[in-house]
Design an enzyme around this catalytic site. Structure first.
Site, PDB file in Angstrom:
ATOM      1  N   HIS A  38       0.829  -1.202   0.000  1.00  0.00           N
ATOM      2  CA  HIS A  38       0.000   0.000   0.000  1.00  0.00           C
ATOM      3  C   HIS A  38       0.863   1.252   0.000  1.00  0.00           C
ATOM      4  O   HIS A  38       1.250   1.745   1.066  1.00  0.00           O
ATOM      5  CB  HIS A  38      -0.916  -0.022   1.227  1.00  0.00           C
ATOM      6  CG  HIS A  38      -1.754  -1.255   1.326  1.00  0.00           C
ATOM      7  ND1 HIS A  38      -1.241  -2.472   1.732  1.00  0.00           N
ATOM      8  CD2 HIS A  38      -3.069  -1.472   1.052  1.00  0.00           C
ATOM      9  CE1 HIS A  38      -2.209  -3.373   1.715  1.00  0.00           C
ATOM     10  NE2 HIS A  38      -3.326  -2.796   1.308  1.00  0.00           N
ATOM     11  N   PRO A 140      -6.211  -5.321  11.118  1.00  0.00           N
ATOM     12  CA  PRO A 140      -7.669  -5.306  11.224  1.00  0.00           C
ATOM     13  C   PRO A 140      -8.095  -3.892  11.647  1.00  0.00           C
ATOM     14  O   PRO A 140      -7.791  -3.462  12.761  1.00  0.00           O
ATOM     15  CB  PRO A 140      -7.960  -6.339  12.317  1.00  0.00           C
ATOM     16  CG  PRO A 140      -6.690  -7.129  12.475  1.00  0.00           C
ATOM     17  CD  PRO A 140      -5.581  -6.175  12.136  1.00  0.00           C
ATOM     18  N   GLY A 182     -11.150   3.862   7.294  1.00  0.00           N
ATOM     19  CA  GLY A 182     -11.567   2.522   7.721  1.00  0.00           C
ATOM     20  C   GLY A 182     -11.694   2.444   9.232  1.00  0.00           C
ATOM     21  O   GLY A 182     -12.663   1.886   9.767  1.00  0.00           O
ATOM     22  N   ASN A 211      -8.645  11.325   3.915  1.00  0.00           N
ATOM     23  CA  ASN A 211      -8.310  11.426   2.484  1.00  0.00           C
ATOM     24  C   ASN A 211      -9.480  11.082   1.567  1.00  0.00           C
ATOM     25  O   ASN A 211      -9.348  11.104   0.343  1.00  0.00           O
ATOM     26  CB  ASN A 211      -7.079  10.568   2.146  1.00  0.00           C
ATOM     27  CG  ASN A 211      -7.333   9.076   2.341  1.00  0.00           C
ATOM     28  OD1 ASN A 211      -8.471   8.640   2.554  1.00  0.00           O
ATOM     29  ND2 ASN A 211      -6.291   8.286   2.265  1.00  0.00           N
ATOM     30  N   HIS A 287      -4.201   3.121  -3.300  1.00  0.00           N
ATOM     31  CA  HIS A 287      -4.342   2.524  -1.965  1.00  0.00           C
ATOM     32  C   HIS A 287      -3.545   1.230  -1.807  1.00  0.00           C
ATOM     33  O   HIS A 287      -2.700   1.144  -0.921  1.00  0.00           O
ATOM     34  CB  HIS A 287      -5.821   2.254  -1.657  1.00  0.00           C
ATOM     35  CG  HIS A 287      -6.031   1.304  -0.529  1.00  0.00           C
ATOM     36  ND1 HIS A 287      -6.068   1.704   0.783  1.00  0.00           N
ATOM     37  CD2 HIS A 287      -6.154  -0.046  -0.504  1.00  0.00           C
ATOM     38  CE1 HIS A 287      -6.224   0.653   1.557  1.00  0.00           C
ATOM     39  NE2 HIS A 287      -6.280  -0.429   0.799  1.00  0.00           N
ATOM     40  N   GLU A 439     -18.006  -4.655  24.305  1.00  0.00           N
ATOM     41  CA  GLU A 439     -17.127  -5.829  24.402  1.00  0.00           C
ATOM     42  C   GLU A 439     -15.911  -5.735  23.482  1.00  0.00           C
ATOM     43  O   GLU A 439     -14.789  -6.050  23.871  1.00  0.00           O
ATOM     44  CB  GLU A 439     -17.901  -7.118  24.091  1.00  0.00           C
ATOM     45  CG  GLU A 439     -18.891  -7.549  25.161  1.00  0.00           C
ATOM     46  CD  GLU A 439     -20.240  -6.849  25.018  1.00  0.00           C
ATOM     47  OE1 GLU A 439     -20.406  -6.018  24.103  1.00  0.00           O
ATOM     48  OE2 GLU A 439     -21.142  -7.151  25.840  1.00  0.00           O
ATOM     49  N   HIS A 488     -21.765 -17.592  32.638  1.00  0.00           N
ATOM     50  CA  HIS A 488     -22.990 -17.960  31.910  1.00  0.00           C
ATOM     51  C   HIS A 488     -22.615 -18.780  30.683  1.00  0.00           C
ATOM     52  O   HIS A 488     -22.864 -18.409  29.552  1.00  0.00           O
ATOM     53  CB  HIS A 488     -23.798 -16.712  31.550  1.00  0.00           C
ATOM     54  CG  HIS A 488     -24.307 -15.965  32.757  1.00  0.00           C
ATOM     55  ND1 HIS A 488     -23.474 -15.509  33.758  1.00  0.00           N
ATOM     56  CD2 HIS A 488     -25.554 -15.606  33.120  1.00  0.00           C
ATOM     57  CE1 HIS A 488     -24.186 -14.906  34.686  1.00  0.00           C
ATOM     58  NE2 HIS A 488     -25.451 -14.959  34.338  1.00  0.00           N
ATOM     59  N   HIS A 500     -28.697 -16.311  24.613  1.00  0.00           N
ATOM     60  CA  HIS A 500     -27.720 -16.169  25.691  1.00  0.00           C
ATOM     61  C   HIS A 500     -27.013 -17.477  26.041  1.00  0.00           C
ATOM     62  O   HIS A 500     -26.254 -17.527  26.998  1.00  0.00           O
ATOM     63  CB  HIS A 500     -28.406 -15.620  26.947  1.00  0.00           C
ATOM     64  CG  HIS A 500     -28.674 -14.139  26.869  1.00  0.00           C
ATOM     65  ND1 HIS A 500     -29.333 -13.570  25.816  1.00  0.00           N
ATOM     66  CD2 HIS A 500     -28.340 -13.121  27.710  1.00  0.00           C
ATOM     67  CE1 HIS A 500     -29.422 -12.260  26.011  1.00  0.00           C
ATOM     68  NE2 HIS A 500     -28.823 -11.964  27.154  1.00  0.00           N
TER      69      HIS A 500
END
Ligand SMILES: Cc1ncc(C[n+]2csc(CCOP(=O)(O)OP(=O)(O)O)c2C)c(N)n1
Ligand SMILES: [Mg+2]
Length: 699
Positions: A38, A140, A182, A211, A287, A439, A488, A500
């Protein structure tokens, strides 16, 4: 954008620009040589990174692990060449896993030339532990920025605990994260930014590369929100730099950040992806693919660069960085270490803590108050026993800190002893964290905290591990000793129903390399589990706990819970130790196996019960031990676990029987569910007899 629209660079010859263009051209050349990567964003953001590193960052290239260094997170991990160019040009030194300086460069020019090739220190995306100076693994999108919040939180916590009279600035590092469209689109960054604003973290600065380009084209395709307004809403200070090439404006923005003491700062920088490449600037074509030889030549011409030279580093560039970040960083670092030797004299206990924490060692006596639980047929939920163990340990490990995504009353992870306190904008020394119902960000924040070397834990309902898997995967990839506590853990949740009730979560986590999953059977296994987890230095652990009470197994009658450390152990055996059928269970199902075992023994059947709280720990044992627990010649095998059977045939074979759940759960009282799904001693007894018959009857 047309060729004519590419703005001419300011007069060459200026050393700042020379350094910036070196970063740009190294990045272009490396991507071209790799024939993948990139180039566009390193070209655009080179001046921003240059300004930050050369003029502001308190970072010593000679010692890239100095504890009070500013952190730089490249959240746009695809722009990795930007970071590698900086690490090379500032001559960052390599550091071993034990933090010994190795003297050699972290990123040599040869590594850059081998960008994206096997074993190069310049992999496709920045990898923590692999390249010194890379503060966290990124790629990520959204993870980097969220992780930076954890680093900033940990920085504040360290300051609150360890800065003492006369040493008010022992910890005062800043955390900078460079992010893109992103990152801004991913939900995790919204969660993290919201919490950072709430906590008023003044040591956090995100730089947003505005950009307007992502892979598919212009952001007008999918992203038109007003980012500035959004962040103002979060409680951030927001400032703008209208031109990524304007060093003065950039410097002013970083100055504004440093002077803002009551909240985090977002600097929105307008830039041109592929800056200077006549046909590709401002297009998604810049990119994620090489520019091409001809386009590179034209871009270099635009920069006033020798068009045919590759990996060219003009004279004076290294020296200039040495005089800037190099000199400043070394002075700060050396001053810090002389302060710390003074600190050691005045605050020996705190200094000792710091040393141990930074080396991932536990304090002496960390395990002295671990509870032993008496046999009890009624017992207690493993989340309850875990609460007791966690509190007993945390009292003796001052930097064991953490919290929950709004479920501490359920997961029982609250530290309740005197002085534990709550971390808030007003009280940075609290040890209980309220991550809110976030989370995914919680996972990344735990990673960031761990990267600063405190020992973090985070908790939630096991089902919602799916919401944070992206971050958990990075804990594993980075080998960070983050502790995840999930309660749980099964249909035992009961009336809350299938939304759940975890089914496939165990199998899913067990498939993750480097992650230790532990599902203890009773209170004493919980103690042993925490013992193992606390001693893990190089990888995360997931502790999976029940909501409902489970009996505390009578260890005078059955084997000791210390067997947990080996992942699986013989809990109850056939009288002469020569079993004809194996009952293998985890967590709340182990007691069902014991009940079935008693019945089978009464019926004269030589059964053995194996408790296997952790597949990963067990698989790590020598073959002799594994075979002694699960003798290969005993083919009659029954596994019992209230989850998907995926993976169980590893232990039960293709002809074993897995008492498991093949569908989603259901909403009903637990007792009805256990009946519906076949989790009863009678069913296990029948399965065992079936297995014996299937494998040729009794021998
Ligand atoms: C979670 C995640 N989803 C998708 C990708 C694949 N991906 C890599 S870069 C990119 C576009 C990023 O756009 P932006 O952040 O604006 O970076 P720029 O193109 O401006 O460098 C995408 C979708 C990713 N790396 N991470
Ligand atoms: Mg973009």
């Amino acid at each position: 954008m047309s060729v004519a629209a590419v703005s001419a660079p300011p007069a060459a010859g200026n050393i700042d620009l020379k350094c910036i263009n070196t970063i740009r051209t190294l990045s272009m050349d490396a991507v071209q040589a790799a024939n993948s990567g990139h180039p566009g964003t390193p070209m655009a953001m080179a001046p921003v990174a240059y300004c930050l590193w050369q003029k502001f960052l308190r970072f010593d290239p000679q010692d890239p692990v100095w504890p009070n260094r500013d952190r730089f997170v490249l959240s746009i991990g695809h722009a990795s060449m930007l970071l590698y160019s900086l690490l090379h040009l500032t001559e960052v030194k390599s550091v071993s896993k034990d933090y010994d300086a190795l003297g050699e460069p972290s990123v040599s020019l040869e590594s850059i030339k081998a960008f994206r090739q096997l074993n190069s220190r310049c992999p496709g995306h920045p990898e923590y532990r692999w390249t010194s100076g890379v503060e966290t693994t990124t790629g990520p999108l959204g993870q980097g920025v969220a992780t930076s919040v954890g680093m900033a939180i940990a920085g504040r916590w360290l300051a609150a605990r360890y800065n003492q009279p006369g040493f008010e600035d022992l910890f005062d590092f800043n955390v900078y994260a460079l992010c893109g469209d992103g990152d801004m689109m991913e939900g995790i960054s919204a969660e993290a930014a919201s919490l950072a604003g709430h906590l008023k973290l003044p040591n956090l600065c995100w730089i947003y590369d505005n950009n307007h380009i992502t892979i598919e084209g212009n952001t007008a395709l999918a992203f038109t929100e007003d980012v500035a307004t959004r962040f103002i809403g979060y409680g951030w200070n927001v400032t703008r730099v209208g031109d990524a090439n304007d060093q003065d404006m950039l410097a002013r923005a970083f100055g504004t950040f440093q002077n803002t003491k009551d909240r985090p700062t977002l600097i929105i920088v307008d830039s041109h992806i592929g800056y200077g490449a006549p046909h590709k600037q401002d297009t998604s074509g810049a990119h994620g693919e090489p520019l091409g030889e001809e386009e590179i030549r034209l871009a270099k011409r635009n920069y006033g660069w020798p068009e045919d030279r590759k990996f060219y580093i003009p004279e004076g560039v290294y020296e200039h960085f040495r005089q800037g970040i190099g000199k400043r960083g070394k002075e700060l670092r050396d001053a810090w270490f002389s302060r710390i030797s003074e600190y050691r004299k005045q605050y020996p206990e705190l200094a000792k803590e710091l040393f141990r924490m930074q080396h991932r060692q536990l304090p002496e006596g960390w395990d002295r108050d671990l509870p032993v639980f008496p046999a009890d047929p009624k017992g207690l939920a493993t989340r309850e026993s875990s609460a007791k163990v966690l509190n007993a340990v945390a009292k003796n490990v001052p930097w064991l800190i953490g919290g929950s995504a709004d479920l501490a009353p359920s997961t029982k992870t609250r530290l309740v002893f005197e002085g534990a306190g709550d971390f808030s904008a007003e009280n940075n020394s609290g040890r209980n964290f309220h991550f809110g119902i976030r989370e995914h960000a919680m996972g990344a924040i735990l990673n960031g905290m761990s990267l600063v070397k405190v020992r973090p834990f985070g908790s939630g309902f096991f089902i919602f591990v799916d919401y944070m898997r992206g971050a958990l995967r990075l804990s594993a990839l980075m080998e960070l000793p983050v502790i995840y506590v999930f309660s749980h853990d099964s249909i035992g949740v009961g009336e809350d129903g299938p939304t759940h009730q975890p089914i496939e979560q165990l199998a899913n986590l067990r498939s993750m390399p480097g992650l230790i999953v532990i599902r203890p059977a009773d209170a004493n296994e919980v103690t042993e589990a925490w013992k193992v987890i606390l001693q893990l230095n190089h990888g995360p652990a997931v502790l999976v706990l029940t909501r409902q009470a489970v009996p505390t197994i009578d260890r005078t009658k059955y084997a000791a819970a210390s067997g947990l450390a080996r992942g699986a152990y013989i809990l109850a055996d056939a009288p002469a130790g020569n079993p004809e059928v194996l009952l293998i269970g985890t967590g709340s199902e182990v007691v069902l196996c014991l009940e079935a075992y008693e019945q089978l023994i009464k019926d004269g059947i030589r059964a053995r019960v194996v408790s296997i709280p952790s597949w990963e720990l067990f698989d790590d044992q020598y073959k002799e031990y594994r075979d002694s627990v699960l003798p290969p010649q005993v083919k009659a095998r029954v596994s019992v676990e209230e989850s998907a059977d995926f993976g169980w045939c590893k232990y039960t074979g293709t002809d074993g029987q897995n008492v498991c759940i093949e569908t989603f759960g259901a909403s009903a009282p637990m007792k009805q569910l256990l009946k519906k799904f076949g989790f009863s001693p009678e069913h296990i007894v029948a399965a065992a007899k079936n297995q014996i018959a299937r494998h040729g009857g009794r021998k």
